[in-house]
Motif scaffolding. Structure first.
Motif, PDB file in Angstrom:
ATOM      1  N   GLU B  52     -14.977 -13.808  65.311  1.00  0.00           N
ATOM      2  CA  GLU B  52     -13.898 -14.593  65.934  1.00  0.00           C
ATOM      3  C   GLU B  52     -13.063 -15.370  64.920  1.00  0.00           C
ATOM      4  OE1 GLU B  52     -16.112 -17.182  68.514  1.00  0.00           O
ATOM      5  OE2 GLU B  52     -16.602 -18.580  66.919  1.00  0.00           O
ATOM      6  N   ASN B  53     -13.676 -15.688  63.759  1.00  0.00           N
ATOM      7  CA  ASN B  53     -12.946 -16.468  62.761  1.00  0.00           C
ATOM      8  C   ASN B  53     -12.084 -15.601  61.846  1.00  0.00           C
ATOM      9  OD1 ASN B  53     -15.603 -15.638  61.944  1.00  0.00           O
ATOM     10  ND2 ASN B  53     -15.315 -16.752  60.046  1.00  0.00           N
ATOM     11  N   GLY B  54     -11.786 -14.374  62.293  1.00  0.00           N
ATOM     12  CA  GLY B  54     -10.734 -13.636  61.607  1.00  0.00           C
ATOM     13  C   GLY B  54     -11.140 -12.449  60.776  1.00  0.00           C
ATOM     14  N   VAL B  55     -12.145 -11.692  61.228  1.00  0.00           N
ATOM     15  CA  VAL B  55     -12.572 -10.503  60.494  1.00  0.00           C
ATOM     16  C   VAL B  55     -12.766  -9.316  61.421  1.00  0.00           C
ATOM     17  CG1 VAL B  55     -14.270  -9.507  58.901  1.00  0.00           C
ATOM     18  CG2 VAL B  55     -13.954 -11.983  58.954  1.00  0.00           C
ATOM     19  N   ASP B  68     -20.130 -16.271  49.289  1.00  0.00           N
ATOM     20  CA  ASP B  68     -18.865 -16.921  48.936  1.00  0.00           C
ATOM     21  C   ASP B  68     -18.462 -17.788  50.130  1.00  0.00           C
ATOM     22  OD1 ASP B  68     -16.077 -17.445  48.774  1.00  0.00           O
ATOM     23  OD2 ASP B  68     -15.734 -15.645  47.569  1.00  0.00           O
ATOM     24  N   PRO B  69     -18.293 -19.108  49.936  1.00  0.00           N
ATOM     25  CA  PRO B  69     -18.009 -19.998  51.080  1.00  0.00           C
ATOM     26  C   PRO B  69     -16.712 -19.685  51.820  1.00  0.00           C
ATOM     27  CG  PRO B  69     -17.805 -21.183  48.988  1.00  0.00           C
ATOM     28  CD  PRO B  69     -18.408 -19.852  48.671  1.00  0.00           C
ATOM     29  N   ASP B  70     -15.823 -18.886  51.228  1.00  0.00           N
ATOM     30  CA  ASP B  70     -14.592 -18.500  51.915  1.00  0.00           C
ATOM     31  C   ASP B  70     -14.791 -17.287  52.823  1.00  0.00           C
ATOM     32  OD1 ASP B  70     -13.072 -20.526  50.916  1.00  0.00           O
ATOM     33  OD2 ASP B  70     -12.065 -19.331  49.388  1.00  0.00           O
ATOM     34  N   TYR B  71     -15.975 -16.691  52.786  1.00  0.00           N
ATOM     35  CA  TYR B  71     -16.243 -15.513  53.636  1.00  0.00           C
ATOM     36  C   TYR B  71     -17.449 -15.808  54.514  1.00  0.00           C
ATOM     37  CZ  TYR B  71     -12.960 -12.928  50.754  1.00  0.00           C
ATOM     38  OH  TYR B  71     -11.813 -12.503  50.131  1.00  0.00           O
ATOM     39  N   VAL B  72     -17.191 -16.201  55.772  1.00  0.00           N
ATOM     40  CA  VAL B  72     -18.290 -16.564  56.671  1.00  0.00           C
ATOM     41  C   VAL B  72     -18.119 -15.893  58.031  1.00  0.00           C
ATOM     42  CG1 VAL B  72     -18.692 -18.809  55.565  1.00  0.00           C
ATOM     43  CG2 VAL B  72     -17.107 -18.657  57.501  1.00  0.00           C
ATOM     44  N   ASN B  73     -19.223 -15.848  58.797  1.00  0.00           N
ATOM     45  CA  ASN B  73     -19.166 -15.313  60.162  1.00  0.00           C
ATOM     46  C   ASN B  73     -19.057 -16.468  61.165  1.00  0.00           C
ATOM     47  OD1 ASN B  73     -21.737 -16.425  60.433  1.00  0.00           O
ATOM     48  ND2 ASN B  73     -22.812 -14.470  60.238  1.00  0.00           N
ATOM     49  N   ALA B  74     -19.132 -16.141  62.450  1.00  0.00           N
ATOM     50  CA  ALA B  74     -18.951 -17.162  63.484  1.00  0.00           C
ATOM     51  C   ALA B  74     -20.040 -18.234  63.413  1.00  0.00           C
ATOM     52  CB  ALA B  74     -18.930 -16.506  64.860  1.00  0.00           C
ATOM     53  N   LYS B  76     -21.123 -19.348  60.631  1.00  0.00           N
ATOM     54  CA  LYS B  76     -20.874 -19.992  59.343  1.00  0.00           C
ATOM     55  C   LYS B  76     -21.847 -19.550  58.253  1.00  0.00           C
ATOM     56  CE  LYS B  76     -18.425 -23.174  61.989  1.00  0.00           C
ATOM     57  NZ  LYS B  76     -18.605 -23.759  63.314  1.00  0.00           N
ATOM     58  N   ILE B  79     -20.938 -13.852  54.524  1.00  0.00           N
ATOM     59  CA  ILE B  79     -20.951 -12.424  54.876  1.00  0.00           C
ATOM     60  C   ILE B  79     -20.262 -11.588  53.808  1.00  0.00           C
ATOM     61  CG2 ILE B  79     -21.033 -12.659  57.385  1.00  0.00           C
ATOM     62  CD1 ILE B  79     -17.861 -12.206  57.201  1.00  0.00           C
TER      63      ILE B  79
END
Lengths: 220, 216
Positions: B52-55, B68-74, B76, B79
């Motif tokens: 949902e957060n844009g992937v 990497d803290p800029d690449y997370v799943n719903a 947090k 990923i």
């Protein structure tokens, strides 16, 4: 035209008591931590914060909440591991919460930025979050009226920028940044790097500079 | 008295759900147990995970230097992205959800009613801080809503109910329920059994559930 500003303090100097402030981020990803810190140091209070979360582990928005600077939070998910500051203030009744489904929050911000007064969405129909709101049946589906959302300021986190305010984002740190940039009277972007004009390909600009008022470099 | 059956493990539940996901499906996984489905995707099907957060094209959980803290799943968690992945902002992400572009979303639940009502965002605990996230958008917007949950609460109450006592997330949206005891479909006449664990009789399942369940 040069929208770059050399200090975070200067970038947020007109954020005033009672201001409504959109803050990008999904958890820590895309959270403009330096801008939030500068708002904290500026000492302003009675803020309305519009963001997906309400801060956790004493970081970001949690700092503003803990310091008693926040009057109201509009968000979809305030509760998370380490959201102690929000939880305490909310339980003491010192903080107003407007809970909005995440997609409705994003769309309200997009509508606000696009000059749309309101829209009908099926999300939340039949639940307590839409109690008392206007419902219409459209194409056979019950939908609820939600209003566009704007703010005095948007604090967002970009990756690359140029002096015109064109922005790119990195990974899922994009989240609410592009929509919030459109919906505030003044949008302030914390970015990793500022490049010369033209070094960001026009094909790769995500937020066109027209939506951005100020750019401050934080480095990575 | 010893039980005559063995409940499915979380991994077995995930593998059972995966059987019903078609090749080429765009799938959103809710926070918690549904995320296990990502670990059980079959190599012979191309299933595209949405976050949902844009992937689109979410990959595995990233560990160590790959996090990497800029690449997370719903949830947090860090990923990885798969080849062919796309990134987008929140309004576009929920256009995919609300606009009916997501084939299946798999959510957890506190309660599912025989009319397909879903309660999964808050209990009746007044002291708890309410938080909804994307649950209401997903429940209403995905083409199909699958629920993956334990059959019973920790204190032995059935999570399959005639009518939800917890606040609703959405009405009449659940199509299938995957529990540690059974797989059920929801139709015009309530729950219908699809399959159940070996050694569990239909009567026993109905008695545990406190409901009438139509035979397969």
């Amino acid at each position: 035209m040069d929208k770059t500003i050399s200090s975070f303090a200067e970038a947020v100097e007109d954020v005033h008591d009672g201001a409504s402030v959109m803050i990008s981020g999904f958890g820590g990803a895309g959270l403009p931590a330096h801008l939030i810190e500068a708002v904290l140091e500026a000492g302003v209070k009675e803020l309305t914060i519009i963001s997906n979360n309400a801060g956790s582990k004493g970081l970001g928005i949690a700092k503003l909440v803990k310091a008693g600077r926040v009057r109201k939070v509009v968000c979809s998910f305030p509760r998370q591991p380490g959201s102690d500051e929000f939880d305490q203030m909310y339980r003491k009744g010192k903080l107003e919460l407007e809970l909005v489904p995440q997609g409705t929050l994003a769309e309200r911000i997009r509508a606000g930025g696009a000059g749309i007064g309101g829209f009908f969405t099926p999300t939340g129909v039949g639940t307590e979050l839409t109690a008392g709101k206007e419902i219409r049946t459209i194409n056979g589906l019950d939908q609820v009226l939600e209003y566009g959302l704007t703010a005095d300021f948007a604090l967002i986190k970009g990756n690359l920028a140029d002096r015109w305010g064109n922005l790119t984002y990195r990974g899922t740190a994009r989240n609410f940044g592009p929509v919030m940039a459109t919906a505030a009277r003044c949008t302030i972007a914390q970015v990793s790097h500022v490049l010369p004009l033209g070094d960001i390909s026009p094909e790769h600009v995500v937020t066109p500079g027209i939506f951005v008022d100020r750019v401050v470099v934080s480095g990575r | 008295m010893a039980k005559s059956y063995v409940p499915r493990t979380s991994g077995q539940m995930a593998r059972r759900v995966v059987e019903d996901i078609h090749d080429g499906a765009y799938v959103n996984l809710g926070i918690g147990r549904p995320m296990l489905v990502a670990n059980h995707l079959p190599p012979d099907k191309e299933i595209i995970l949405h976050s949902e957060n844009g992937v689109l094209g979410m990959g595995e959980i990233a560990v160590g230097d790959d996090a990497d803290p800029d690449y997370v799943n719903a949830g947090k968690q860090s990923i990885l992205l798969r080849k062919g992945a796309a990134l987008f902002h929140h309004a576009d992400s929920f256009s995919m959800i609300r606009g009916g572009h997501i084939d299946i979303c798999i959510l957890g639940a506190f309660q599912v009613s025989e009319r397909g009502d879903l309660a999964n965002w808050r209990t009746l605990d007044e002291a708890a801080i309410p938080a909804v996230g994307g649950a209401m958008d997903l429940a209403k917007g995905a083409k199909q809503v699958f629920i993956m949950m334990e059959h019973l609460t920790k204190d032995g109450q059935s999570k399959l109910v005639k009518s939800c006592s917890y606040p609703l997330t959405a009405m009449g949206v659940v199509k299938r329920v995957y529990t540690d005891l059974a797989t059920l479909e929801i139709g015009d006449n309530g729950f219908r059994l699809v399959d159940k664990v070996a050694g569990l009789s239909h009567n026993e399942l109905e008695s545990i559930s406190g409901l009438t369940i139509q035979e397969t």
